[in-house]
Design an enzyme around this catalytic site. Structure first.
Site, PDB file in Angstrom:
ATOM      1  N   GLU A  90      42.255  66.593  44.820  1.00 51.53           N
ATOM      2  CA  GLU A  90      41.133  67.044  45.649  1.00 51.53           C
ATOM      3  C   GLU A  90      41.493  68.245  46.524  1.00 51.53           C
ATOM      4  OE1 GLU A  90      42.027  63.810  45.574  1.00 51.53           O
ATOM      5  OE2 GLU A  90      40.292  62.642  44.922  1.00 51.53           O
ATOM      6  N   GLN A 153      38.300  51.731  49.235  1.00 50.78           N
ATOM      7  CA  GLN A 153      38.179  53.195  49.330  1.00 50.78           C
ATOM      8  C   GLN A 153      37.230  53.630  50.434  1.00 50.78           C
ATOM      9  OE1 GLN A 153      37.582  54.831  45.309  1.00 50.78           O
ATOM     10  NE2 GLN A 153      39.813  54.983  45.229  1.00 50.78           N
TER      11      GLN A 153
END
Lengths: 622, 169
Positions: A90, A153
């Site tokens: 990312e 998450q």
């Protein structure tokens, strides 16, 4: 003109993809960009998100899917307007969006999932905020009912990114999606550009909603001022006329405002010398006779001294950063200050401005130019110009050949610039190689130099070069990287190979964390604590960059002798199908000069080890 | 260090308080007290922040606050031209011999008694900081069992309101 939707008592049709919607709504088959679309029912939040992105003109998204953002990836697959590039980390997506934005001037877009996906953006959001890069990051979030329960998450993305974004959103109602996206893009691109994050919960993406465009955008607390006050402009012109030793202190804001051409005109009309900061390289061509070079900790003697001895700083789009000013209390002690910036908080933050001007640089420069001409406000600066030109001649930026027989890193960078030319895009990481790239590449145009200036993020180069190449497919893009930086984000080479993004990476391999090593040489008695990277010296190549390039499907080259440099660069320039990685083995004792050590006055600039210019004790008046 | 009273008008949305508190902490500005509530317009909230700062940083604080998208307006109130108030609730120990003295002190400060127990009374005082400090100083001798203070709120004197110009920019 537009298709009327069926009443609700009919069985719901299969959910249409954005492409279907586009077909259905326009008589000719395609909805024109930005045209008002009638209310459409039975869209999911995910489809609304993708449609909104299309409507704001997003063309590329760098991203990596995951559980929370998964619903958005389905309609994304059908989008005909948006190209999604799947990255390997990312952080690579974020730096790519930064590179895309800085090279093209458009807003970069990132899409990642919740939790670790979002937290992997933290570094680059802070980077984009410091360097004022327009970008929008869309992050998935756990369903709104699960927020605060330590779900899988889950991370408090909005809380974590609050201090490092220009603004951020948490969207839990799918009806809010178009408005949030429209506002995000507007905030990112306007005023002082910056990163905006939109956190969207999974239930918002999955719910049924109505997509309505254009949305009602209401930002009563956000009103960027772009037009400068007339009175301030005239006052500035007056100060310029009265000055004897004025200098233009040009910062990155000039490039963001696309003001290079008017700036060039202003310089030519006033014949006032100028300096361009690290973020403004290319705003005025390097070979312009009045260009003194880059100021700052590793700036040229002429540029640094020009600021120190000036009696008027005409500051445009710069922020008196500590790398430029050195010890603030001793910076430009004789100068009055005209300070023009679009961010009012920068004016007076580090240095009081005698003439503060809030405005967009292009508007400021245009008005200032008109005022200078109208009031014939150009003074006689001939003696000053002669003086600064003398400094340029006496203390040019240069380097000495290393004794060791290894290649000088500065030579490599000089040759890359000479053989490639100023139409290319040059991207660097952080460290010695970054300073040499700022010094030894010949910059002729704006948006040709990309680096992480304010935050100084190692690993910026490769993904940012990737983003720049995507935005400028017809230009050659060079990532001039260090061996330390390269190991941080090189996994994006895979992305480049798979998506046909043929960047060229020159690893300036001195087998060290070079800048830290330089400080250890100068200030820590050559005690090299933890700066040896074992990537080239004594034939230890961990990793072997050529083999690594091969493993990724790139063209890997190695160059260890001065005689081979030109040939290697030409081979790289000839390859345009796959990325090229060149392992340039260079001398590790090369130093970046000149240097102003931290916390010291700019008057004590060193142009070689232990050597500073000796100035005549002149009085302030001349 | 000088104390400054800032009145900040903000959009009444979730997260705004956290954003502003975060701004103060990361810029190194010291918050002495903070109070926030809705204004006469429910979509707008007003924060009153008492800041410890030199004069130069106050300009920087104001500018940084204005940069926040949800901040509508920032006004520094001149203490001479504003009414400032704070509320305290103080639980004071009382014995048969001292209770009447405690009540008399409260009466002198125009404070009210809001709770009575066999060996304590709780007093509510409203007013400027200096008045409340004097009240506390006078009650201390009897034994303060518990004390809670609100943040300071302030409003400018005269007919003009700071929300008058909040919608015009």
């Amino acid at each position: 003109m537009t298709d009327k939707t069926e009443p609700r008592n009919k069985p719901a049709p299969a959910v249409p993809s954005p492409a279907d919607l586009a077909e259905r709504l326009a008589p000719a088959g395609r909805v024109e960009h930005g045209e008002h679309v009638e209310q459409v029912e039975n869209v999911t939040g995910a489809q609304s998100l993708i449609r909104s992105l299309e409507e704001v003109g997003c063309e590329v998204i760098f991203g990596l899917p995951g559980g929370a953002i998964l619903p958005a990836y389905d309609p994304l697959m059908d989008s005909t307007k948006i190209r999604h590039i799947l990255v390997r980390h990312e952080q690579g997506a974020g730096h790519a969006a930064q590179g895309y934005a800085t090279a093209t001037g458009r807003v970069g877009t990132v899409m990642v999932t919740s939790g670790p996906g979002a937290t992997n953006l933290v570094t680059l959001l802070a980077d984009a905020l410091m360097d004022s890069v327009p970008m929008v990051a869309i992050t998935g979030q756990v369903p709104s009912g699960a927020i605060g329960s330590d779900a899988f998450q889950e991370a408090d993305t909005r809380g974590v990114t609050m201090p490092i974004t220009k603004h951020n959103y948490l969207v839990t109602d799918p009806l809010d999606i178009p408005r949030a996206i429209a506002e995000a893009y507007y905030i990112a691109a306007s005023g002082r550009p910056g990163p905006v994050l939109v956190d969207v919960t999974k239930d918002a993406l999955q719910a049924q909603t109505t997509f309505r465009w254009p949305p009602k955008v209401d930002l009563p607390g956000y009103r960027p001022v772009t037009k400068p006050h007339n009175k301030q402009i005239r006052e500035a012109a007056r100060l310029i006329k009265a000055a004897r030793r004025p200098i233009f202190y040009i910062g990155g804001g000039v490039i963001k405002a696309r003001a290079s051409e008017v700036l060039r005109e202003l310089v030519d009309v006033t014949q006032i010398p100028l300096v361009t900061t690290l973020m403004a390289r290319g705003a005025v061509p390097d070979d312009h006779p009045l260009h003194l070079g880059m100021p700052g900790m590793h700036g040229s003697v002429a540029a640094v001294t020009g600021l120190q001895k000036s009696d008027l700083l005409i500051t445009l789009g710069a922020r008196f950063d500590d790398r430029v000013t050195g010890k603030l209390s001793t910076f430009a002690p004789l100068a009055k200050v005209i300070h023009a910036d679009i961010d009012p908080a920068e004016i007076g933050k580090n240095r009081t401005a005698d003439v503060p001007m809030v405005g967009d640089c292009r508007e400021v420069i245009t008005e200032l130019l008109a005022a200078m001409k109208a009031e014939d406000a150009v003074g006689d600066y001939t003696a000053w110009r002669t003086e600064v030109a003398g400094w340029k001649t006496t203390y040019p930026v240069g380097y000495t050949e290393p004794d060791s027989g290894l290649v000088a890193p500065q030579y490599v960078i000089e040759r890359i610039s000479a053989l490639t030319g100023p139409e290319a895009v040059y991207v660097a990481g952080v460290g010695q190689h970054q300073m040499w790239a700022a010094q030894f590449v010949n910059y002729q145009r704006p948006n040709s130099w990309l680096n992480s200036g304010g935050l100084g993020t190692m690993g910026y180069a490769v993904p940012a070069a990737m983003g720049a190449q995507v935005g400028e497919p017809d230009r050659v893009v060079w990532a001039i990287d260090g061996d330390g930086c390269f190991q941080m984000t090189n996994q994006e080479l895979a992305t480049c190979v798979i998506n046909q993004i043929p960047i060229k990476v020159a690893v300036i391999n001195n087998s060290s964390l070079g800048m830290v090593r330089q400080w250890q040489t100068l200030f820590y008695n050559e005690r090299y604590s933890n700066t040896d990277l074992h990537t080239s010296y004594e034939q230890r190549r961990i990793p072997d960059f050529v083999k690594m390039a091969d493993a990724y499907g790139c063209l890997g080259l190695r160059c260890e002798r001065k005689e081979d440099v030109d040939e290697t660069i030409k081979a790289a320039l000839a390859e345009n199908d796959v990325p090229v990685v060149i392992d340039f083995v260079v001398c590790r004792d090369a130093m970046v000069w000149p240097m102003v050590p931290a916390g010291v006055s700019n008057d004590e600039i060193m142009y070689a080890r232990g050597m500073s210019p000796v100035w005549d004790r002149e009085t302030g008046a001349s | 260090m000088a104390k400054h009273v800032l009145s900040v008008l903000v959009e009444n949305k979730p997260g705004v308080l956290a954003r502003i508190a975060g701004l103060f902490s990361r810029r190194g500005f010291n918050i002495n007290s903070l109070a926030v509530g809705e204004t006469e317009r429910p979509e707008i909230s007003r924060m009153t922040v008492l800041v410890d700062a030199e004069d130069a940083p106050i300009e920087q604080i104001t500018k940084q606050l204005n940069k926040l998208v949800e901040v509508l307006k920032v006004v520094e109130l001149d203490p001479d031209l504003a009414v400032e108030r704070r509320i305290i609730l103080v639980k004071v120990r009382t014995e048969p011999g001292t209770r009447s003295h405690v009540l008399e002190t409260a009466h002198l400060f125009r404070a009210r008694v809001v709770d009575v127990a066999p060996d304590s009374v709780t007093i509510e005082g409203t007013g400027r900081v200096d008045k409340l400090e004097a009240l506390l100083a006078n009650l201390e001798q009897y034994g303060v069992k518990e004390l809670v203070q609100s943040g300071m709120v302030a409003i400018g004197r005269g007919p003009r309101s700071i929300t008058d110009r909040a919608s015009r920019h």
